[in-house]
Design a protein around this motif. Structure first.
Motif, PDB file in Angstrom:
ATOM      1  N   LYS A  68       0.801  -1.230   0.000  1.00 49.20           N
ATOM      2  CA  LYS A  68       0.000   0.000   0.000  1.00 49.20           C
ATOM      3  C   LYS A  68       0.837   1.285   0.000  1.00 49.20           C
ATOM      4  CE  LYS A  68      -3.281  -1.340  -0.597  1.00 49.20           C
ATOM      5  NZ  LYS A  68      -3.463  -2.151  -1.862  1.00 49.20           N
ATOM      6  N   GLY A  70       2.310   2.401  -2.939  1.00 49.44           N
ATOM      7  CA  GLY A  70       2.392   2.964  -4.288  1.00 49.44           C
ATOM      8  C   GLY A  70       2.918   1.986  -5.331  1.00 49.44           C
ATOM      9  N   THR A  71       2.848   0.700  -5.026  1.00 53.48           N
ATOM     10  CA  THR A  71       3.344  -0.338  -5.940  1.00 53.48           C
ATOM     11  C   THR A  71       2.699  -0.229  -7.327  1.00 53.48           C
ATOM     12  OG1 THR A  71       3.193  -1.724  -3.967  1.00 53.48           O
ATOM     13  CG2 THR A  71       3.833  -2.818  -6.017  1.00 53.48           C
ATOM     14  N   THR A  72       1.381  -0.107  -7.335  1.00 55.91           N
ATOM     15  CA  THR A  72       0.633  -0.092  -8.599  1.00 55.91           C
ATOM     16  C   THR A  72       1.105   1.070  -9.477  1.00 55.91           C
ATOM     17  OG1 THR A  72      -1.228  -0.873  -7.276  1.00 55.91           O
ATOM     18  CG2 THR A  72      -1.716  -0.157  -9.526  1.00 55.91           C
ATOM     19  N   ARG A 163       6.027   5.309   1.881  1.00 58.06           N
ATOM     20  CA  ARG A 163       4.904   6.237   2.036  1.00 58.06           C
ATOM     21  C   ARG A 163       4.677   6.482   3.517  1.00 58.06           C
ATOM     22  NH1 ARG A 163      -1.290   4.913  -0.091  1.00 58.06           N
ATOM     23  NH2 ARG A 163      -1.988   7.072  -0.149  1.00 58.06           N
ATOM     24  N   SER A 171      -4.800   2.835   4.201  1.00 56.46           N
ATOM     25  CA  SER A 171      -4.970   2.172   2.908  1.00 56.46           C
ATOM     26  C   SER A 171      -5.027   0.648   3.094  1.00 56.46           C
ATOM     27  CB  SER A 171      -3.802   2.572   2.001  1.00 56.46           C
ATOM     28  OG  SER A 171      -3.955   2.012   0.737  1.00 56.46           O
ATOM     29  N   TYR A 229       6.476   8.406  -1.854  1.00 59.56           N
ATOM     30  CA  TYR A 229       5.200   8.567  -2.574  1.00 59.56           C
ATOM     31  C   TYR A 229       4.797  10.041  -2.589  1.00 59.56           C
ATOM     32  CZ  TYR A 229       0.116   7.751  -3.341  1.00 59.56           C
ATOM     33  OH  TYR A 229      -1.176   7.755  -3.811  1.00 59.56           O
ATOM     34  N   CYS A 268       0.073   7.234 -16.428  1.00 57.36           N
ATOM     35  CA  CYS A 268       0.142   6.440 -15.184  1.00 57.36           C
ATOM     36  C   CYS A 268      -0.566   7.109 -14.016  1.00 57.36           C
ATOM     37  CB  CYS A 268       1.603   6.186 -14.807  1.00 57.36           C
ATOM     38  SG  CYS A 268       2.516   5.334 -16.097  1.00 57.36           S
ATOM     39  N   ARG A 298      -7.982   3.529  -4.914  1.00 61.38           N
ATOM     40  CA  ARG A 298      -9.005   3.990  -3.969  1.00 61.38           C
ATOM     41  C   ARG A 298      -9.088   5.502  -4.091  1.00 61.38           C
ATOM     42  NH1 ARG A 298      -9.550   5.523   1.463  1.00 61.38           N
ATOM     43  NH2 ARG A 298      -7.291   5.756   1.571  1.00 61.38           N
ATOM     44  N   LYS A 299      -8.198   6.220  -3.387  1.00 61.01           N
ATOM     45  CA  LYS A 299      -8.215   7.687  -3.492  1.00 61.01           C
ATOM     46  C   LYS A 299      -6.921   8.220  -4.085  1.00 61.01           C
ATOM     47  CE  LYS A 299     -11.253   8.959   0.337  1.00 61.01           C
ATOM     48  NZ  LYS A 299     -11.276   9.623   1.643  1.00 61.01           N
ATOM     49  N   GLY A 300      -5.808   7.552  -3.753  1.00 61.18           N
ATOM     50  CA  GLY A 300      -4.511   8.004  -4.259  1.00 61.18           C
ATOM     51  C   GLY A 300      -4.142   9.401  -3.783  1.00 61.18           C
TER      52      GLY A 300
HETATM   53  P1  A3P Z   1      -5.101   4.749  -1.097  1.00 60.55           P
HETATM   54  O1  A3P Z   1      -5.715   3.519  -0.508  1.00 60.55           O
HETATM   55  O2  A3P Z   1      -4.585   5.694  -0.050  1.00 60.55           O
HETATM   56  O3  A3P Z   1      -5.964   5.430  -2.090  1.00 60.55           O
HETATM   57  P2  A3P Z   1      -0.231  -0.369  -3.639  1.00 60.55           P
HETATM   58  O4  A3P Z   1      -0.259  -0.153  -5.097  1.00 60.55           O
HETATM   59  O5  A3P Z   1       1.163  -0.432  -3.070  1.00 60.55           O
HETATM   60  O6  A3P Z   1      -1.109  -1.487  -3.210  1.00 60.55           O
HETATM   61  O7  A3P Z   1      -0.816   0.959  -2.983  1.00 60.55           O
HETATM   62  C1  A3P Z   1      -2.161   1.294  -3.156  1.00 60.55           C
HETATM   63  C2  A3P Z   1      -2.330   2.775  -2.891  1.00 60.55           C
HETATM   64  O8  A3P Z   1      -1.798   3.511  -4.008  1.00 60.55           O
HETATM   65  C3  A3P Z   1      -3.793   3.144  -2.798  1.00 60.55           C
HETATM   66  O9  A3P Z   1      -3.801   4.277  -1.906  1.00 60.55           O
HETATM   67  C4  A3P Z   1      -4.115   3.544  -4.224  1.00 60.55           C
HETATM   68  O10 A3P Z   1      -5.247   4.345  -4.354  1.00 60.55           O
HETATM   69  C5  A3P Z   1      -2.836   4.283  -4.606  1.00 60.55           C
HETATM   70  N1  A3P Z   1      -2.608   4.354  -6.040  1.00 60.55           N
HETATM   71  C6  A3P Z   1      -2.857   3.397  -6.970  1.00 60.55           C
HETATM   72  N2  A3P Z   1      -2.531   3.839  -8.191  1.00 60.55           N
HETATM   73  C7  A3P Z   1      -2.065   5.094  -8.046  1.00 60.55           C
HETATM   74  C8  A3P Z   1      -1.603   6.081  -8.976  1.00 60.55           C
HETATM   75  N3  A3P Z   1      -1.556   5.849 -10.275  1.00 60.55           N
HETATM   76  N4  A3P Z   1      -1.192   7.268  -8.469  1.00 60.55           N
HETATM   77  C9  A3P Z   1      -1.235   7.510  -7.136  1.00 60.55           C
HETATM   78  N5  A3P Z   1      -1.683   6.617  -6.218  1.00 60.55           N
HETATM   79  C10 A3P Z   1      -2.093   5.426  -6.667  1.00 60.55           C
END
Ligand code: A3P
Length: 332
Positions: A68, A70-72, A163, A171, A229, A268, A298-300
């Protein structure tokens, strides 16, 4: 090899029974393996099988994160930055538009499920890798990675994203409740908070995970790119350029003039990725325990914890962070 794997699993399976245990965030408890809280499968299969079979190449690049953090986002940025000679970022056929960030390159930890019947649904049954450089992502703590990856002579490079722990906790709490079987009562925020503060969190304690990579980044500056992040959110242009340089793919003046950096940032961005059909509907099989649909976005935002924490919760978590990071030079 199959017999070898079975012997390893049996050996570590016995070991796992003797490890300290704590309640987990979903169904399973977590066990403390070499100082880190892991799912039992990760402790008795993941870490040992990774050591036994994964042989890194000097050109390999790893995205390492605590869950959680910022992996994605970083997966998408890393893929787009590294593959821009192959795929035109502004194309409406761009792979990220139809392939989710989690399918762009392998998740090393999914290797632990190689022996599961669902292995074929995970990234790849065997991590032989031909492309160079090859990209991997992992949540493994630095100390638990095989030496072929971390040894100073290995040549492998890491991007580590961390983060603010208050946002990580919120998150993760929301994510884990979505993953929890419906027959179980949701984990309350207080329960999640207490587990997190005790360090009981997948691949945690959070602070030890961050510090492992932080210290290594100070020791091997050219091997580990350490990023926050929050900084990336604030100034993606500057950080993406530094990131590309570290990856050995700096943006040329011509690319900057053409706006390629901004194109990648836009492609991205949370706003773009979270609205794509693939990211709304794709079911991601990380293991038989972790099947994720539409939960990586979710919210980012930075600072969403303010909507959940009392002042006292924030103060106590900040105090733990200050104490743990004390003298490391790392602040949030
Ligand atoms: P929130 O739950 O605070 O919104 P991971 O990818 O490590 O599982 O982390 C997930 C968190 O990164 C979630 O945070 C998600 O919304 C956020 N996230 C996913 N894609 C993102 C993007 N492109 N830019 C910024 N934040 C992102």
């Amino acid at each position: 090899e199959k017999q070898d794997n079975e012997e390893t699993i049996a050996k570590y399976g016995e070991l796992v029974l003797s490890l300290p245990k704590e309640r987990g965030w979903m169904t399973q408890h977590l066990v403390q393996y070499q100082g880190f809280w892991l799912s039992p499968a990760c402790a008795f299969k993941g870490a040992p099988l990774l050591h036994q079979h994964f042989h890194a190449r000097p050109s390999d690049i790893f995205l390492a994160t605590f869950q959680k953090s910022g992996t994605t986002w970083l997966r998408a940025l890393m893929f787009a930055t590294m593959n821009r000679a192959l795929h035109d970022v502004s194309s409406d056929q761009y792979p990220l538009l139809t392939t989710g960030p989690h399918d762009c390159f392998p998740f090393l930890d999914a290797y632990i499920h190689q022996t599961d019947s669902i292995s074929h649904l995970n990234s790849r049954p065997i991590l032989s890798h031909d492309a160079s450089p090859e990209l991997f992502s992992t949540h493994m703590p630095y100390a638990l990675l095989p030496k072929s990856v971390t040894a100073s002579s290995s040549g492998c490079r890491f991007v580590y994203v961390c983060r603010n722990p208050k946002d990580v906790l919120v998150s993760k709490w929301i994510f884990m409740n979505k993953m929890r079987p419906k027959q179980l009562a949701p984990l309350s925020l207080q329960e999640a908070y207490d587990l997190f503060c005790q360090g009981v969190s997948h691949y945690g304690p959070f602070w030890d995970h961050v510090l492992g990579y932080w210290k290594a980044s100070l020791e091997f500056r050219d091997k580990i790119f350490f990023l926050k992040y929050e900084d990336l959110k604030k100034d993606p242009f500057v950080h993406l350029k530094r990131f590309a340089e570290f990856l050995g793919q700096p943006f040329s003046l011509e690319e900057e003039r053409k706006g390629v950096v901004q194109e990648i940032i836009k492609l991205c961005s949370f706003e773009n990725l979270s609205h794509l059909e693939v990211n709304k509907t794709k079911v991601q099989w990380f293991s038989s325990q972790l099947v994720v649909k539409n939960s990586f976005f979710r919210k980012g935002q930075v600072g969403d914890w303010k909507n959940y924490f009392t002042d006292e919760m924030a103060r106590r978590l900040d105090q733990i962070t200050d104490d743990k990071f004390n003298a490391s030079g790392l602040t949030f």
